[in-house]
Design a protein around this motif. Sequence first.
Motif, PDB file in Angstrom:
ATOM      1  N   GLN A  18       0.844  -1.206   0.000  1.00  0.00           N
ATOM      2  CA  GLN A  18       0.000   0.000   0.000  1.00  0.00           C
ATOM      3  C   GLN A  18       0.876   1.251   0.000  1.00  0.00           C
ATOM      4  O   GLN A  18       0.510   2.276   0.553  1.00  0.00           O
ATOM      5  N   SER A  19       2.018   1.125  -0.666  1.00  0.00           N
ATOM      6  CA  SER A  19       2.987   2.228  -0.671  1.00  0.00           C
ATOM      7  C   SER A  19       2.715   3.268  -1.747  1.00  0.00           C
ATOM      8  O   SER A  19       3.376   4.305  -1.768  1.00  0.00           O
ATOM      9  N   ASN A  20       1.751   3.002  -2.617  1.00  0.00           N
ATOM     10  CA  ASN A  20       1.507   3.934  -3.726  1.00  0.00           C
ATOM     11  C   ASN A  20       0.041   4.308  -3.863  1.00  0.00           C
ATOM     12  O   ASN A  20      -0.442   4.565  -4.955  1.00  0.00           O
ATOM     13  N   LEU A  21      -0.679   4.347  -2.726  1.00  0.00           N
ATOM     14  CA  LEU A  21      -2.110   4.652  -2.769  1.00  0.00           C
ATOM     15  C   LEU A  21      -2.399   6.145  -2.818  1.00  0.00           C
ATOM     16  O   LEU A  21      -3.539   6.553  -3.048  1.00  0.00           O
ATOM     17  N   GLY A  22      -1.401   6.976  -2.586  1.00  0.00           N
ATOM     18  CA  GLY A  22      -1.590   8.412  -2.749  1.00  0.00           C
ATOM     19  C   GLY A  22      -2.082   9.116  -1.499  1.00  0.00           C
ATOM     20  O   GLY A  22      -2.324   8.493  -0.454  1.00  0.00           O
ATOM     21  N   PRO A  23      -2.269  10.430  -1.595  1.00  0.00           N
ATOM     22  CA  PRO A  23      -2.619  11.246  -0.431  1.00  0.00           C
ATOM     23  C   PRO A  23      -3.954  10.895   0.208  1.00  0.00           C
ATOM     24  O   PRO A  23      -4.187  11.215   1.368  1.00  0.00           O
ATOM     25  N   GLY A  24      -4.865  10.254  -0.522  1.00  0.00           N
ATOM     26  CA  GLY A  24      -6.168   9.927   0.042  1.00  0.00           C
ATOM     27  C   GLY A  24      -6.155   8.770   1.020  1.00  0.00           C
ATOM     28  O   GLY A  24      -7.151   8.523   1.705  1.00  0.00           O
ATOM     29  N   PHE A  25      -5.029   8.058   1.107  1.00  0.00           N
ATOM     30  CA  PHE A  25      -4.901   6.915   2.013  1.00  0.00           C
ATOM     31  C   PHE A  25      -4.522   7.417   3.397  1.00  0.00           C
ATOM     32  O   PHE A  25      -3.421   7.921   3.610  1.00  0.00           O
ATOM     33  N   SER A  26      -5.443   7.304   4.344  1.00  0.00           N
ATOM     34  CA  SER A  26      -5.257   7.873   5.686  1.00  0.00           C
ATOM     35  C   SER A  26      -4.479   6.941   6.592  1.00  0.00           C
ATOM     36  O   SER A  26      -4.623   5.716   6.523  1.00  0.00           O
ATOM     37  N   ALA A  27      -3.682   7.533   7.470  1.00  0.00           N
ATOM     38  CA  ALA A  27      -2.955   6.729   8.452  1.00  0.00           C
ATOM     39  C   ALA A  27      -3.910   6.021   9.408  1.00  0.00           C
ATOM     40  O   ALA A  27      -3.580   4.969   9.955  1.00  0.00           O
ATOM     41  N   LEU A  28      -5.101   6.562   9.611  1.00  0.00           N
ATOM     42  CA  LEU A  28      -6.097   5.880  10.436  1.00  0.00           C
ATOM     43  C   LEU A  28      -6.459   4.532   9.804  1.00  0.00           C
ATOM     44  O   LEU A  28      -6.602   3.522  10.492  1.00  0.00           O
ATOM     45  N   GLN A  29      -6.604   4.521   8.487  1.00  0.00           N
ATOM     46  CA  GLN A  29      -6.875   3.274   7.778  1.00  0.00           C
ATOM     47  C   GLN A  29      -5.710   2.300   7.930  1.00  0.00           C
ATOM     48  O   GLN A  29      -5.908   1.085   8.066  1.00  0.00           O
ATOM     49  N   SER A  30      -4.510   2.840   7.915  1.00  0.00           N
ATOM     50  CA  SER A  30      -3.319   1.997   7.982  1.00  0.00           C
ATOM     51  C   SER A  30      -3.239   1.250   9.301  1.00  0.00           C
ATOM     52  O   SER A  30      -2.977   0.036   9.335  1.00  0.00           O
ATOM     53  N   PHE A  31      -3.465   1.941  10.397  1.00  0.00           N
ATOM     54  CA  PHE A  31      -3.388   1.282  11.697  1.00  0.00           C
ATOM     55  C   PHE A  31      -4.535   0.292  11.880  1.00  0.00           C
ATOM     56  O   PHE A  31      -4.363  -0.765  12.504  1.00  0.00           O
ATOM     57  N   ALA A  32      -5.704   0.614  11.329  1.00  0.00           N
ATOM     58  CA  ALA A  32      -6.826  -0.337  11.365  1.00  0.00           C
ATOM     59  C   ALA A  32      -6.504  -1.582  10.548  1.00  0.00           C
ATOM     60  O   ALA A  32      -6.883  -2.707  10.905  1.00  0.00           O
ATOM     61  N   MET A  33      -5.806  -1.396   9.446  1.00  0.00           N
ATOM     62  CA  MET A  33      -5.391  -2.517   8.603  1.00  0.00           C
ATOM     63  C   MET A  33      -4.482  -3.468   9.382  1.00  0.00           C
ATOM     64  O   MET A  33      -4.673  -4.699   9.346  1.00  0.00           O
ATOM     65  N   ASP A  34      -3.516  -2.937  10.093  1.00  0.00           N
ATOM     66  CA  ASP A  34      -2.611  -3.800  10.862  1.00  0.00           C
ATOM     67  C   ASP A  34      -3.350  -4.531  11.973  1.00  0.00           C
ATOM     68  O   ASP A  34      -3.033  -5.685  12.293  1.00  0.00           O
ATOM     69  N   ASP A  35      -4.336  -3.876  12.586  1.00  0.00           N
ATOM     70  CA  ASP A  35      -5.134  -4.548  13.616  1.00  0.00           C
ATOM     71  C   ASP A  35      -5.898  -5.730  13.018  1.00  0.00           C
ATOM     72  O   ASP A  35      -5.918  -6.827  13.588  1.00  0.00           O
ATOM     73  N   ALA A  36      -6.538  -5.499  11.871  1.00  0.00           N
ATOM     74  CA  ALA A  36      -7.302  -6.567  11.227  1.00  0.00           C
ATOM     75  C   ALA A  36      -6.387  -7.731  10.835  1.00  0.00           C
ATOM     76  O   ALA A  36      -6.735  -8.902  11.029  1.00  0.00           O
TER      77      ALA A  36
END
Length: 281
Positions: A18-36
């Motif tokens: 997910q290194s090239n998803l652009g500015p619309g990719f929120s860090a909140l989503q990222s931490f939720a992704m790792d939890d899941a």
Amino acid sequence: MSTIHDLLKPQTYRFIDQSNLGPGFSALQSFAMDDALSISVGERMSPTTARLWVHHNTIVLGIPDARLPYIQDGINFLKSQGYEVIVRNSGGLAVVLDEGVLNLSFIFPDSKQVNIHDGYDAMVTFIQYLFEDLTDQIKAYEITQSYCPGTYDLSIDGRKFAGISQRRVKNGSAVQIYLDVSGSGRERAALLKRFYEIGKREQDTRFTYPAIDPSVMASLNELLGVHLTVAEVRDRILIKIHELSDQIVTAPLEGEEIEWFNKRFEQMIKRNEKALENLEE
């Protein structure tokens, strides 16, 4: 390969880029992704996972940062410099994320049986392995005058380029590292130095915030005299995990994982609202 931690040698890796998803990719989503993913890996629904992520102009605060006496002034300053501000759900203090910073998460199983230090040690050995052709001088110890200082700071000649955190969910653990690949480590540190000056001022606080010296931070390019890009480091990581395992699979979240992600994402939003609830917009 005897120096590589056993956690890094599963039969199969799941690789999520997910290194090239652009500015619309929120860090909140990222931490939720790792939890899941931690839940999924811990339940053995997914193999050990490596996830890459980049966020554009984002400051990720720790919970103690949200308790600075003049935190609203500090956040206003960061926003005036063009940064989004969030509060994360793993340990540590403020870090700077931008296009030159590559984040890597390893999601390991059996967190209830594996010592927490093993996760940190695994990440340290992987980064040393990742750049073994460029340097053998990567050390792990606290760089006290860096931002988000910790025992597992990674540095070369006393200048920090990476920091590691870990979050355990159910029976899985997400070991996360930010790698300052390109750009100016000094400038990133100077930004957070000013944030703390504005957010703390001369107030006495129960928590000890870092006295940042920007000269102790640098990017890998600055330290090694090379011109690595985030994309090139991504390719290095993919090659190395392929060397360490028999198989790599690429699969997005599916089924229950999506439900877990949505739930954790909602929790992240609420956590941020609560952490900053007393602040004015």
